[in-house]
Write a protein that holds these residues in place. Structure first.
Motif, PDB file in Angstrom:
ATOM      1  N   LEU A 384     -75.484 -80.848  44.465  1.00 37.10           N
ATOM      2  CA  LEU A 384     -75.031 -82.218  44.255  1.00 37.10           C
ATOM      3  C   LEU A 384     -76.074 -82.902  43.352  1.00 37.10           C
ATOM      4  CD1 LEU A 384     -72.938 -84.387  44.991  1.00 37.10           C
ATOM      5  CD2 LEU A 384     -74.430 -85.042  46.895  1.00 37.10           C
ATOM      6  N   TRP A 385     -75.678 -83.246  42.160  1.00 36.79           N
ATOM      7  CA  TRP A 385     -76.647 -83.775  41.191  1.00 36.79           C
ATOM      8  C   TRP A 385     -75.961 -84.832  40.308  1.00 36.79           C
ATOM      9  CZ3 TRP A 385     -75.934 -82.621  35.846  1.00 36.79           C
ATOM     10  CH2 TRP A 385     -74.877 -81.730  35.589  1.00 36.79           C
ATOM     11  N   PRO A 386     -76.743 -85.736  39.723  1.00 37.65           N
ATOM     12  CA  PRO A 386     -76.168 -86.826  38.909  1.00 37.65           C
ATOM     13  C   PRO A 386     -75.868 -86.357  37.483  1.00 37.65           C
ATOM     14  CG  PRO A 386     -78.532 -87.130  39.088  1.00 37.65           C
ATOM     15  CD  PRO A 386     -78.201 -85.912  39.900  1.00 37.65           C
ATOM     16  N   GLU A 387     -74.621 -85.947  37.258  1.00 38.48           N
ATOM     17  CA  GLU A 387     -74.256 -85.443  35.939  1.00 38.48           C
ATOM     18  C   GLU A 387     -74.465 -86.506  34.859  1.00 38.48           C
ATOM     19  OE1 GLU A 387     -70.383 -83.735  35.853  1.00 38.48           O
ATOM     20  OE2 GLU A 387     -70.570 -82.834  37.848  1.00 38.48           O
ATOM     21  N   GLU A 388     -74.148 -87.763  35.205  1.00 36.40           N
ATOM     22  CA  GLU A 388     -74.244 -88.837  34.201  1.00 36.40           C
ATOM     23  C   GLU A 388     -75.693 -89.067  33.766  1.00 36.40           C
ATOM     24  OE1 GLU A 388     -74.739 -90.380  38.235  1.00 36.40           O
ATOM     25  OE2 GLU A 388     -73.178 -89.157  37.263  1.00 36.40           O
ATOM     26  N   ASN A 389     -76.646 -88.824  34.663  1.00 35.38           N
ATOM     27  CA  ASN A 389     -78.053 -88.993  34.297  1.00 35.38           C
ATOM     28  C   ASN A 389     -78.498 -87.934  33.300  1.00 35.38           C
ATOM     29  OD1 ASN A 389     -77.840 -90.870  36.372  1.00 35.38           O
ATOM     30  ND2 ASN A 389     -79.953 -90.545  37.052  1.00 35.38           N
ATOM     31  N   LEU A 390     -78.063 -86.696  33.519  1.00 36.06           N
ATOM     32  CA  LEU A 390     -78.402 -85.640  32.570  1.00 36.06           C
ATOM     33  C   LEU A 390     -77.741 -85.895  31.218  1.00 36.06           C
ATOM     34  CD1 LEU A 390     -79.774 -82.971  31.950  1.00 36.06           C
ATOM     35  CD2 LEU A 390     -77.751 -81.786  32.851  1.00 36.06           C
ATOM     36  N   ALA A 391     -76.479 -86.378  31.237  1.00 39.76           N
ATOM     37  CA  ALA A 391     -75.798 -86.704  29.977  1.00 39.76           C
ATOM     38  C   ALA A 391     -76.544 -87.801  29.231  1.00 39.76           C
ATOM     39  CB  ALA A 391     -74.357 -87.124  30.265  1.00 39.76           C
ATOM     40  N   LEU A 392     -77.033 -88.805  29.961  1.00 43.70           N
ATOM     41  CA  LEU A 392     -77.790 -89.882  29.327  1.00 43.70           C
ATOM     42  C   LEU A 392     -79.111 -89.364  28.765  1.00 43.70           C
ATOM     43  CD1 LEU A 392     -78.100 -92.879  28.652  1.00 43.70           C
ATOM     44  CD2 LEU A 392     -79.011 -93.230  30.955  1.00 43.70           C
ATOM     45  N   ALA A 393     -79.787 -88.475  29.501  1.00 45.86           N
ATOM     46  CA  ALA A 393     -81.035 -87.884  28.999  1.00 45.86           C
ATOM     47  C   ALA A 393     -80.784 -87.120  27.704  1.00 45.86           C
ATOM     48  CB  ALA A 393     -81.646 -86.965  30.053  1.00 45.86           C
ATOM     49  N   ALA A 394     -79.670 -86.377  27.637  1.00 44.57           N
ATOM     50  CA  ALA A 394     -79.343 -85.631  26.420  1.00 44.57           C
ATOM     51  C   ALA A 394     -79.034 -86.569  25.266  1.00 44.57           C
ATOM     52  CB  ALA A 394     -78.161 -84.706  26.699  1.00 44.57           C
ATOM     53  N   ALA A 395     -78.294 -87.649  25.549  1.00 45.59           N
ATOM     54  CA  ALA A 395     -77.981 -88.619  24.492  1.00 45.59           C
ATOM     55  C   ALA A 395     -79.252 -89.241  23.924  1.00 45.59           C
ATOM     56  CB  ALA A 395     -77.058 -89.704  25.046  1.00 45.59           C
ATOM     57  N   LEU A 396     -80.192 -89.551  24.803  1.00 52.22           N
ATOM     58  CA  LEU A 396     -81.448 -90.147  24.331  1.00 52.22           C
ATOM     59  C   LEU A 396     -82.297 -89.133  23.571  1.00 52.22           C
ATOM     60  CD1 LEU A 396     -82.517 -92.477  27.275  1.00 52.22           C
ATOM     61  CD2 LEU A 396     -81.035 -92.923  25.317  1.00 52.22           C
ATOM     62  N   VAL A 437     -78.678 -81.605  14.632  1.00 52.09           N
ATOM     63  CA  VAL A 437     -78.789 -80.208  15.063  1.00 52.09           C
ATOM     64  C   VAL A 437     -79.837 -80.050  16.173  1.00 52.09           C
ATOM     65  CG1 VAL A 437     -79.398 -77.869  14.333  1.00 52.09           C
ATOM     66  CG2 VAL A 437     -78.003 -79.327  12.845  1.00 52.09           C
ATOM     67  N   LEU A 438     -81.025 -80.586  15.939  1.00 56.27           N
ATOM     68  CA  LEU A 438     -82.074 -80.452  16.942  1.00 56.27           C
ATOM     69  C   LEU A 438     -81.720 -81.198  18.227  1.00 56.27           C
ATOM     70  CD1 LEU A 438     -85.314 -80.765  14.771  1.00 56.27           C
ATOM     71  CD2 LEU A 438     -84.315 -78.710  15.769  1.00 56.27           C
ATOM     72  N   GLY A 439     -81.019 -82.330  18.093  1.00 56.61           N
ATOM     73  CA  GLY A 439     -80.598 -83.055  19.283  1.00 56.61           C
ATOM     74  C   GLY A 439     -79.668 -82.232  20.152  1.00 56.61           C
ATOM     75  N   LEU A 440     -78.722 -81.522  19.531  1.00 58.81           N
ATOM     76  CA  LEU A 440     -77.819 -80.665  20.300  1.00 58.81           C
ATOM     77  C   LEU A 440     -78.571 -79.489  20.930  1.00 58.81           C
ATOM     78  CD1 LEU A 440     -74.665 -80.578  17.989  1.00 58.81           C
ATOM     79  CD2 LEU A 440     -74.911 -81.737  20.192  1.00 58.81           C
ATOM     80  N   VAL A 441     -79.522 -78.934  20.167  1.00 59.55           N
ATOM     81  CA  VAL A 441     -80.304 -77.811  20.704  1.00 59.55           C
ATOM     82  C   VAL A 441     -81.122 -78.257  21.911  1.00 59.55           C
ATOM     83  CG1 VAL A 441     -82.207 -76.217  20.213  1.00 59.55           C
ATOM     84  CG2 VAL A 441     -80.396 -76.567  18.513  1.00 59.55           C
ATOM     85  N   VAL A 442     -81.791 -79.396  21.782  1.00 58.48           N
ATOM     86  CA  VAL A 442     -82.599 -79.896  22.909  1.00 58.48           C
ATOM     87  C   VAL A 442     -81.708 -80.231  24.096  1.00 58.48           C
ATOM     88  CG1 VAL A 442     -84.074 -81.812  23.658  1.00 58.48           C
ATOM     89  CG2 VAL A 442     -84.457 -80.722  21.437  1.00 58.48           C
ATOM     90  N   SER A 443     -80.520 -80.778  23.820  1.00 57.58           N
ATOM     91  CA  SER A 443     -79.599 -81.099  24.912  1.00 57.58           C
ATOM     92  C   SER A 443     -79.181 -79.848  25.657  1.00 57.58           C
ATOM     93  CB  SER A 443     -78.367 -81.817  24.349  1.00 57.58           C
ATOM     94  OG  SER A 443     -78.738 -83.038  23.734  1.00 57.58           O
ATOM     95  N   GLY A 444     -78.891 -78.788  24.900  1.00 63.09           N
ATOM     96  CA  GLY A 444     -78.564 -77.525  25.557  1.00 63.09           C
ATOM     97  C   GLY A 444     -79.714 -77.007  26.398  1.00 63.09           C
ATOM     98  N   LEU A 445     -80.944 -77.147  25.869  1.00 61.91           N
ATOM     99  CA  LEU A 445     -82.113 -76.729  26.645  1.00 61.91           C
ATOM    100  C   LEU A 445     -82.286 -77.592  27.891  1.00 61.91           C
ATOM    101  CD1 LEU A 445     -84.671 -76.054  23.764  1.00 61.91           C
ATOM    102  CD2 LEU A 445     -83.434 -74.367  25.148  1.00 61.91           C
ATOM    103  N   TRP A 446     -81.982 -78.886  27.766  1.00 65.48           N
ATOM    104  CA  TRP A 446     -82.045 -79.767  28.939  1.00 65.48           C
ATOM    105  C   TRP A 446     -81.104 -79.256  30.039  1.00 65.48           C
ATOM    106  CZ3 TRP A 446     -85.987 -80.939  26.739  1.00 65.48           C
ATOM    107  CH2 TRP A 446     -86.574 -82.182  26.616  1.00 65.48           C
ATOM    108  N   ALA A 464     -72.400 -80.914  30.726  1.00 65.72           N
ATOM    109  CA  ALA A 464     -72.688 -82.347  30.893  1.00 65.72           C
ATOM    110  C   ALA A 464     -73.668 -82.833  29.829  1.00 65.72           C
ATOM    111  CB  ALA A 464     -73.236 -82.611  32.285  1.00 65.72           C
ATOM    112  N   ALA A 465     -74.684 -82.031  29.544  1.00 65.69           N
ATOM    113  CA  ALA A 465     -75.666 -82.429  28.539  1.00 65.69           C
ATOM    114  C   ALA A 465     -75.035 -82.534  27.160  1.00 65.69           C
ATOM    115  CB  ALA A 465     -76.827 -81.439  28.531  1.00 65.69           C
ATOM    116  N   LEU A 466     -74.205 -81.556  26.796  1.00 66.14           N
ATOM    117  CA  LEU A 466     -73.581 -81.582  25.463  1.00 66.14           C
ATOM    118  C   LEU A 466     -72.539 -82.691  25.345  1.00 66.14           C
ATOM    119  CD1 LEU A 466     -73.172 -77.762  24.709  1.00 66.14           C
ATOM    120  CD2 LEU A 466     -74.908 -79.352  23.849  1.00 66.14           C
TER     121      LEU A 466
END
Length: 626
Positions: A384-396, A437-446, A464-466
């Motif tokens: 059980l984890w906050p998907e929206e928080n990870l999505a926001l971290a990836a967006a930032l 490009v790097l933003g998507l790569v880092v998001s995937g790593l997140w 969720a991150a992507l």
């Protein structure tokens, strides 16, 4: 000129600088701590080597005159560099940066056009040195106009030929039919008599027993300025001499031998310009100085027209703004064909990048720390984890790259980058494509890192991150494609417009973290009050940030922030927080889409027309017959 462009004109007189700026057709003076002028010298701090400008530099120089350079622009013009004095390019750069910082703080927008006013004629090498100084100060390459041409533009002198006089004293003839071309110039002087300033010192100290340095010369100039409005002025002398009283009569007596030569100088000017005295249709006198009043009397004895007096200290700067008007299309140049001035990257430049990166990393670690795994035996079967928080971290994470990409066309990291010939458009394209490009790569790593950290490998983390990063990365890619076609006069304003709203994002991220802390942390009974405090404070911060992101109008922004801050405090709970966080994420994506739309419409006129018709369907029918 456009509302987002700022044209700065700097009048470099003998002892002080005056400046004025123009934006959207409005002229305003640049004031330095309430004063019209800024001392144009530079003091070198003996301990740090730092260059101190303005009133602070002058005060330090009065106590330590050997380390003060009273006329750095003159040193740069002559390419002179004495031991113990600062490099002229660095000194002029420091002065221009001081003036530019004050002008930008008053106008609230960056400088897009720079004009320098100086009475001297600048050759190729001197112009190059001045351009280097402006570039080092983070300013565009300067236009250089003469004092006579700027004064004529302000006074609106009628042509074809105009005579301009200054308190040097000197006279200049301009040909207005040929773009204010200088036909002839002469310094009014009698070589057998002492200079005017020297004569005033001799009146104060007849025996000549006084040391003459830049401080004495500056004191004489101050006396002349006071005599323009008062009959007497004190001349402060170095010890052991007491102050001396100088009167307008003294100033007239000092100037009389020189002004007696006016007729001969005018004849020589007319001969050099190959014109007759009847061809001169306007006479303009610059500066509020007692010498100008005497020069006006001397010119009145000739058959020249009655002179126009310019007493406003900003008159020459205003004239320069009128004389150098950036064209509407800048000769058709775009970001793909020009290079903006670039300065060395500093830690201060990275502040926005660092704030966004810190928010992203904090949200990531909090997502991992507050994840709640479900186990069957020793196996984790769900989390059980906050998907929206990870999505926001990836967006930032993508926005961090976005903020870094904006620095590319105006900064350089290695010293070799100072002379980099890469165009602004290419730097923008590389930067924003790299951010996408790097933003998507880092998001995937997140996403992958979150799964590894909680011990449960599942596609939902990466998905969720992507999902959070993809819209902003797509907008960055659109900007990369369109940015090189932005007209050059719009680049600075456009860069300001697409700056990520870091303050609002950081406030919103803090609110999200506090909310997750309140609902994802187990508290001891005697610390349960902390949950309520974190919940309410986080809800207010998230509501305020959401309201500020929802609109760009200051009045509506204040109203929305107040309403949403109060509303979120009332409705936020364990079940609603994910939706509130998702709404904040959607607004960030909406902001990015708006920045991409601004870029596309600014670079493609047809897209702007289509967008206007789409956003206002009635506009396509205006003017149509009923």
């Amino acid at each position: 000129m456009p509302a987002n462009d700022l044209h700065l004109a700097v009048d470099c007189a003998a002892w002080q600088i005056t400046a004025a700026s123009e934006t959207a057709g409005r002229f305003q003076p640049v004031l330095f701590d309430g004063h019209s002028g800024l001392p144009n010298g530079v003091y070198t701090d003996p301990g740090t080597g730092a260059l101190i400008t303005g009133a602070a530099g002058l005060a330090a120089g009065m106590a330590d005159p050997e380390r003060y350079q009273p006329d750095p622009l003159g040193m740069l013009y002559a390419s002179a560099h004495d031991d113990g004095t600062p490099d002229p390019i660095a000194a002029v750069s420091a002065v221009l940066a001081h003036v530019a910082n004050v002008a930008c703080s008053q106008a609230g927008i960056p400088i897009t056009t720079l004009t320098i006013v100086d009475p001297r004629t600048w050759g190729h090498r001197a112009r190059h040195r001045l351009s280097q100084a402006a570039t080092s100060a983070g300013l565009p390459a300067p236009n250089i106009v003469s004092t006579a041409a700027a004064a004529t533009a302000f006074a609106g002198g009628a042509g074809p030929f105009v005579l301009v006089g200054t308190a040097a004293p000197d006279l200049t003839i301009l040909d207005l039919s040929d773009g204010s071309q200088q036909l002839a110039k002469a310094r009014i002087c009698d070589t057998t008599a002492p200079a005017i300033d020297e004569a005033l010192v001799q009146i104060a100290v007849p025996d000549g027993s006084i040391d003459r340095d830049w401080r004495m010369a500056r004191e004489v100039q101050q006396v002349r300025a006071i005599l323009a409005v008062q009959p007497r002025a004190p001349l402060l002398l170095p010890e052991p001499h007491p102050p001396a009283a100088i009167t307008r009569t003294d100033a007239s007596a000092a100037a009389q031998p020189h002004l007696a030569q006016v007729d001969d100088h005018i004849k020589q000017l007319l001969a050099d310009g190959d014109i007759d005295i009847a061809d001169i249709t306007s006479v303009i006198l610059v500066d509020d100085d007692p010498i100008i009043s005497d020069l006006e009397i001397a010119l009145g004895a000739t058959s020249l027209p009655a002179p126009i007096r310019l007493r406003d200290p900003h008159a020459v700067s205003y004239g320069a703004l009128r004389l150098v008007r950036p064209s509407s299309d800048q000769y058709g140049e775009t970001a793909a064909t020009v290079r903006l001035p670039r300065v060395r990257l500093t830690l201060a430049s990275l502040a926005r990048v660092a704030v966004l990166a810190a928010c992203s990393v904090t949200l990531l670690f909090q997502t991992i720390a507050t994840a709640d795994p479900y186990t069957w035996g020793i196996d984790i079967i769900a989390v059980l984890w906050p998907e929206e928080n990870l999505a926001l971290a990836a967006a930032l994470a993508v926005l961090t790259g976005w903020a870094a990409a904006q620095l590319a066309p105006t900064t350089w990291v290695m010293s070799s980058g100072a002379d980099d010939q890469t165009t602004t458009g290419l730097l923008l394209r590389r930067g924003f494509f790299g951010a996408a490009v790097l933003g998507l790569v880092v998001s995937g790593l997140w996403g992958l890192g979150t799964g590894v950290a909680v011990g449960f490998i599942d596609d939902t983390f990466v998905t969720a991150a992507l999902i959070g990063a993809a819209p902003i990365a797509a907008c960055a890619a659109l900007i990369a494609l369109a940015a090189p076609r932005i007209p050059v006069q719009q680049i600075q304003g456009w860069l300001h417009r697409i700056n990520p709203p870091v303050t609002f994002i950081a406030v919103g991220a803090a609110g999200v973290c506090l909310q997750r802390f309140a609902y994802g942390t187990v508290f001891y009974p005697d610390m349960i009050w902390l949950r309520g405090t974190a919940q309410f404070l986080g809800a207010i911060l998230l509501g305020v940030a959401t309201g500020c992101l929802a609109t760009r109008q200051s009045g509506l922004r204040l109203f929305a922030a107040a309403i949403l801050g109060l509303g979120y405090m009332l409705i936020a709970n364990y079940t609603t927080v994910p939706y509130l966080t998702s709404a904040f994420l959607v607004l960030i994506a909406w902001w990015a889409l708006g920045a991409a739309a601004t870029t596309i419409t600014g670079s493609t006129p047809r897209a702007a027309t289509w967008f206007n018709r789409w956003s206002n369907p009635l506009s396509s029918t205006r003017g149509a017959p009923s």
